[in-house]
Write a protein that holds these residues in place. Structure first.
Motif, mmCIF file in Angstrom:
data_model
loop_
_atom_site.group_PDB
_atom_site.id
_atom_site.type_symbol
_atom_site.label_atom_id
_atom_site.label_comp_id
_atom_site.label_asym_id
_atom_site.label_seq_id
_atom_site.Cartn_x
_atom_site.Cartn_y
_atom_site.Cartn_z
ATOM 1 N N ARG B 630 0.844 -1.208 0.000
ATOM 2 C CA ARG B 630 0.000 0.000 0.000
ATOM 3 C C ARG B 630 0.873 1.250 0.000
ATOM 4 O O ARG B 630 0.618 2.211 -0.724
ATOM 5 N N ARG B 631 1.899 1.213 0.844
ATOM 6 C CA ARG B 631 2.786 2.367 0.936
ATOM 7 C C ARG B 631 3.424 2.630 -0.425
ATOM 8 O O ARG B 631 3.526 3.772 -0.890
ATOM 9 N N ASP B 634 1.059 4.291 -2.765
ATOM 10 C CA ASP B 634 0.921 5.723 -2.485
ATOM 11 C C ASP B 634 2.054 6.501 -3.153
ATOM 12 O O ASP B 634 1.837 7.561 -3.745
ATOM 13 N N ASP B 637 1.372 6.735 -6.804
ATOM 14 C CA ASP B 637 0.365 7.739 -7.108
ATOM 15 C C ASP B 637 0.954 9.135 -6.955
ATOM 16 O O ASP B 637 0.658 10.032 -7.756
#
Lengths: 721, 721
Positions: B630-631, B634, B637
């Motif tokens: 997930r990190r 991020d 993105d």
């Protein structure tokens, strides 16, 4: 936006002692994230890049051989998680070739199935289980500590052995002081912290590294010494095995390695039995022995007269003291492991630590006294503990029982190092002081790289010293007491900084511990310098220097590769010539180079592959003779001369060097161009066939690896089966 | 247009014996050329491919540091020849780094400056120079041949030594027969041809390979035996050196290797002196010795009585005969080397051959007779020749002179193998029976690969046999006489096929030679089987099998890669889906995959590099934990998500295996797509720093190398200095 270095200090807050597989992937700093965004906004790509010809979720190919449909077959190697996420199953780790799969099966058989990260053991132990688990290293030390002390005293003749009692008394003071000191560490670092973390945190990185260097040597020597001592316990009982001592010790190290690679977390009760057995055996030995001595009215038996080889001096006494102090190795185990206790963790940990030190004192004093009363003398072929057991229990099952318990507890002591060193290396790797591969948890959740390193070093030492425990002891005390000293000096600093209630008293207690440890450290370093301690005295600063160099390298890499550095170094301006370190696609200029030896399919496929990219392409032919070059040109023309061809005549028949030089020359002419060399290569089926082919790509890659902006690859052509 | 195999038979016409560096680049067949043309006509490329951003003639960059203009600096590494042709100078072969340049300078110092191909020596020798050059191997054999014979006879006790005279007589018959037989070879192959070429040409490839296998073993053993015998000549004179025999022999082999790598063509007169010296010394020895014997009335001295360890049997006599036959090794040298003679080559070669055989017979008979008359017995610590010289010249400079001449001539004999084996391997490599690298002439025009192989094998044998000549002899005779037999049997076939004038007589002479050689071969193989000849008996078929496997591999590669095969396998039709083995650019479909661990500059540069190609691109992140994944998303993105990203959660923390599996899965979904994986990598400055970084690209490449259509490369990022 600050400088690229503004966020380095954030990296080391309070030391965390949790292990995580994500430690291999440190997060980006806020500055780097902002720089990423800035770079990203200037990124220009054509739309074809996002038009993938495949489903990245590989759903339709998950079971390519199942033509019956219905999806009832076994699951594929990848399972969809969320959009954009796939979970790899064990199938994804399997080899692709029969030998690869066989190797995988063998590995599973030996080491067991892989474990998920969630299986990291976070077992909590009651005190009565924690005691044996954490004390095997400490208590087992009494199997060789007193002997180490007496061996030194014997150098001044058997008359000097009587000095063992006052020296033992001094050691008891040392043990109690260090024990009290560590009780405070437990209180101050309730999340657990070894000497490396305490010294780094409270004194500074270099002190931490020195403590770590001492500990690393200590752990390696723990394995060597404990295994050698355990084997000595066996060979004392079965003297016929004596010539096999070194192979036996290596086999034991191999077993320990295999067990730890398998990630066997030896459950508490497995540890409990032999440690309690050893405890019972030695306590029984001491009790029965003292009873026998009482029956003789505590009259010491005169030791067998041994001539002195050197005079009795203060130096010799100090040496004996430092040797005896090796009985304390392992005392730091509790402070590393506070989180394994049940709540309130630090309170339980302190209780267990107190018990441990108490038991240590009893065993150490009892054994030293008994050895004195029985007039025993260290011998090369039988340990003192074995002699004592023989003397005390001449018949019955007691003697073999004591020897087995000793061997087992020493084995577990060695195992402690296998638990602790890879963890220490993990913490150091997290701080970039050792190779990052020590961060990697193997598929059995064990730090495989650390384990293998430890086993290899310990095996090397056992071989180098012929498996003889006593000769390893001088190496031992220095590392251990360096870590003790630094850790306790760190505690003094800790109290001074935090100034809680009663901080002066606490600082004072730790200060005394640090002082006494320092005395032992200096004594050991000085008195045993010539015997081998110089190795450790040299190795510690050398290791620290190495750690700092590793750290400097990683720091340089991180700074150089940080996105912030890219923003600073290459402010992307429109219309400006691109850069060798271009980080935007619109800055990249390409030149593809295809070295062609002969126009076969491998070459044609490579030319087609490169040509289809639509980038400027140059073919290069290196020829030993003009005649051959002409012939090649004719072939090139027959094919249609679709790609510009340059021929290099190499009169000395060298191929790779002129090619590398030519590529470098091309690149030097236009430093803004990225040159990609694609070498046609044949993929052979069997490794032996590799000698039949030139490995141009490898050699070319080596020849140009120092020049930036050159990418070398091979275009593999497989032979049809 | 025939089948792709229609032109294979053209490859082996009459055997050519010229050496050419272009042999590494065999020409294409007419069929392949036509196929090339057909493929080329369907080749479609966009115009950018020919728009090079650089001058391929690298003219403007030839002297990048010379900013003063005027072009008076030193010449650059490449000189323009014609348009499209550059000549590499010695500068183009120089290393780019200081250590690389230092290594180059050291190499120059040891081996001398590189030589152009035109320097291949085509020296013609007068007969009196050719005689010593070609005969050192043959004549030096008398230094160990008689001794080998007597050592066998001695097994039946000193009484059996008298049999040496009749056995020597039989050997003389053999020598003359084989000599006459080789005279015919010289006549039939006036361009020179060794046993391999003769047997291949006249009997068939397998016979040629068997002869080659025998010769290869023979050459390796020549070096071992000659060097060991040369060292024995020295240690006989200086017994204190005896324990150093093996290191001395290895040093001599090393010197020979270095000299031959240097490509020193030892000029004729260098050879002439020691060979004539040896000749004079041995002839003098025989003459003086016979004179002394005449003074004693030719009464033989009784040899020192030695007890028999086995009975005198026919087998033993045959063994002695086969051992003595090793005196004939080297007799084939003239037939290899006919072109070095002055015209009329074959006539001069025959003359020299006749002289050589004559001298051999005189020396062999003389020495055997003298040994018999003096009653000498083989001893382990002194050679027979040395004993004889001691006995004949008890005082004065004669003894050391003979020993020095013997050592020198044996050294030159070993050097003969260094000349001949690499040539043999060259001819075999030209026929694809051994690795093609044996075709490569090093920068000193020496076949470096063959030389190193020979030296390594010979050194291994010297070490394995403890440097003792006698124990090597059983291995020797089998290989030599296998080559003799096959070569002469080949001559019989040759005459039968050509049926020139007197062909029956010639065939008959060669037939007798072949027959006698075969008898020695069988005798040696049978009688010395247990002593070590089994090794050779096993090795010859094994080598032949290996040669055939190598040939089969090369044939497969050539057939599979032939342009004709491409035309047959992939008839390019418009609109048809492309093929993994696409040979036309318009057939290639691309997918680029970039594994990204963290979004640093190395990753960004790789993404920019790949993105700028404008081809479909997929980034892949392998993560051990969802939280880390997930990190990373991020970060992705924050950067702008410019490229599709797929995340693989690898719960067992394995990286390379799931990545390889994923790439294979992508490719399996679309077999028409070529998947190129570009791995970001950091280039470190010092080799030790490599342990600090993962070498993902190497491991990934190994994991997918068996799957066609996957290209793996790294995008190097250099740290700024």
């Amino acid at each position: 936006m600050g400088t690229p270095r503004d966020d380095r200090e954030e990296k080391t807050p309070a030391p965390s002692t949790t292990l995580s597989p994500s430690a291999e992937f440190p997060p980006l700093s806020a500055g780097d994230l902002a720089a990423l965004g800035r770079l990203g906004r200037q990124w220009r790509l054509n739309d074809r890049v996002r038009a993938l010809p495949v489903d990245p979720g590989v759903s339709e190919v998950r079971r390519p051989t199942d033509t019956t449909g219905a999806g009832t077959g076994p699951p594929g190697p990848f399972q969809p998680e969320h959009p954009g996420y796939l979970a790899a199953t064990a199938g994804a780790e399997r080899g692709d070739t029969p030998p690869g799969r066989a190797a995988g099966r063998l590995r599973r058989l030996l080491l067991g199935p892989p474990l998920a990260s969630a299986a990291v053991l976070r077992e909590r132990m009651p005190k009565l289980v924690a005691l044996p688990v954490l004390s095997s290293d400490l208590l087992s030390s009494v199997a060789y500590g007193p002997e180490a002390m007496l061996t030194v005293l014997l150098l001044a003749g058997s008359g000097a052995l009587g000095l063992s009692l006052p020296i033992a008394a001094a050691l008891v003071v040392l043990m109690v002081t260090v024990g009290v000191s560590y009780r405070q560490t437990v209180y101050a670092y309730p999340h657990g912290a070894g000497s490396y973390l305490v010294a780094s945190d409270s004194i500074g990185p270099r002190a931490g590294l020195a403590a770590a260097a001492g500990l690393i040597l200590d752990y390696i020597l723990t394995v060597s010494v404990s295994v050698a001592a355990g084997v000595a316990a066996v060979t004392s009982a079965l003297p016929t095995l004596t010539p096999l001592a070194v192979p036996l010790a290596l086999a034991v190290i191999g077993l320990l390695l295999a067990g730890n690679l398998r990630g066997v977390r030896v459950a508490g009760n497995v540890f409990a039995a032999p440690t309690y057995l050893f405890l019972a055996a030695v306590v029984g030995l001491v009790a029965v022995g003292l009873g026998q001595a009482a029956a003789r009215g505590f009259t010491p038996v005169a030791p067998a007269p041994t001539p002195a080889v050197q005079g009795l001096s203060l130096l010799l006494v100090l040496r004996a003291f430092a040797s005896g102090a090796t009985s304390m190795t392992g005392i730091e185990a509790v402070s590393n492991a506070v989180p394994v206790f049940r709540p309130t963790e630090w309170r339980n940990a302190r209780t267990v630590l107190t018990w441990m030190v108490g038991i240590l004192v009893v065993l150490f004093v009892g054994l030293t006294l008994l050895i004195h009363l029985n007039g025993l003398v260290p011998r090369r072929d039988e340990t003192l503990l074995s002699q004592l057991a023989h003397r005390t229990f001449p018949h019955g099952p007691w003697y073999p029982l004591i020897q087995v318990a000793t061997a087992l507890v020493l084995l577990f002591a060695a195992n402690t190092a296998f638990n602790d060193l890879p963890r220490l290396l993990y913490f150091m790797a997290r701080d970039s002081y050792v190779p990052r591969r020590f961060l990697h948890m193997g598929d059995r959740l064990a730090f495989s790289n650390g384990l293998v390193t430890l086993a290899a070093c310990a095996a090397l030492i056992v071989v180098a010293f012929g498996g003889h425990t006593q000769s390893l002891i001088p190496l031992y005390a220095v590392g251990v007491f360096l870590a003790f000293t630094l850790s306790q000096a760190g505690m003094v600093n800790h109290w001074r900084r935090h100034r809680g209630a009663g901080w002066r008293r606490r600082a004072c207690l730790n200060g005394v511990g640090a002082l006494l440890s320092a005395v032992v450290l200096l004594t050991a370093a000085v008195t045993k310098f010539a015997e081998g301690a110089w190795l450790v005295v040299l190795a510690v600063p050398l290791l620290v220097w190495l750690f700092l160099r590793v750290r400097r390298h990683y720091d340089r890499v991180r700074d150089a590769l940080s996105p912030q550095a890219a923003v600073l170094a290459h402010p992307p301006r429109a219309g400006v010539a691109a850069d060798p370190a271009a980080v935007l696609p619109q800055q990249v200029r390409h030149l593809f180079v295809v070295p062609v030896v002969r126009l076969n399919q491998a070459a044609l496929r490579t030319l087609a592959y490169v040509g289809s990219l639509g980038q400027p392409t140059l073919a290069v032919h290196v020829s030993p003779e003009e005649q051959e070059a002409r012939r090649f040109h004719d072939q090139w023309d027959a094919w249609g001369n679709h790609i510009p061809l340059e021929t290099i005549l190499s009169p000395h028949r060298v191929t790779v060097a002129p090619l590398a030089r030519y590529v470098r020359a091309l690149r030097r002419g236009r430093p803004d161009v990225t040159v990609t060399v694609v070498v046609p290569e044949v993929v052979v089926e069997h490794p032996w066939q590799r000698v039949l082919h030139h490995r141009t790509e490898r050699r070319l890659r080596r020849a140009v690896r120092r020049v930036p902006g050159i990418v070398v690859t091979n275009m593999p052509t497989h032979l049809p089966r």
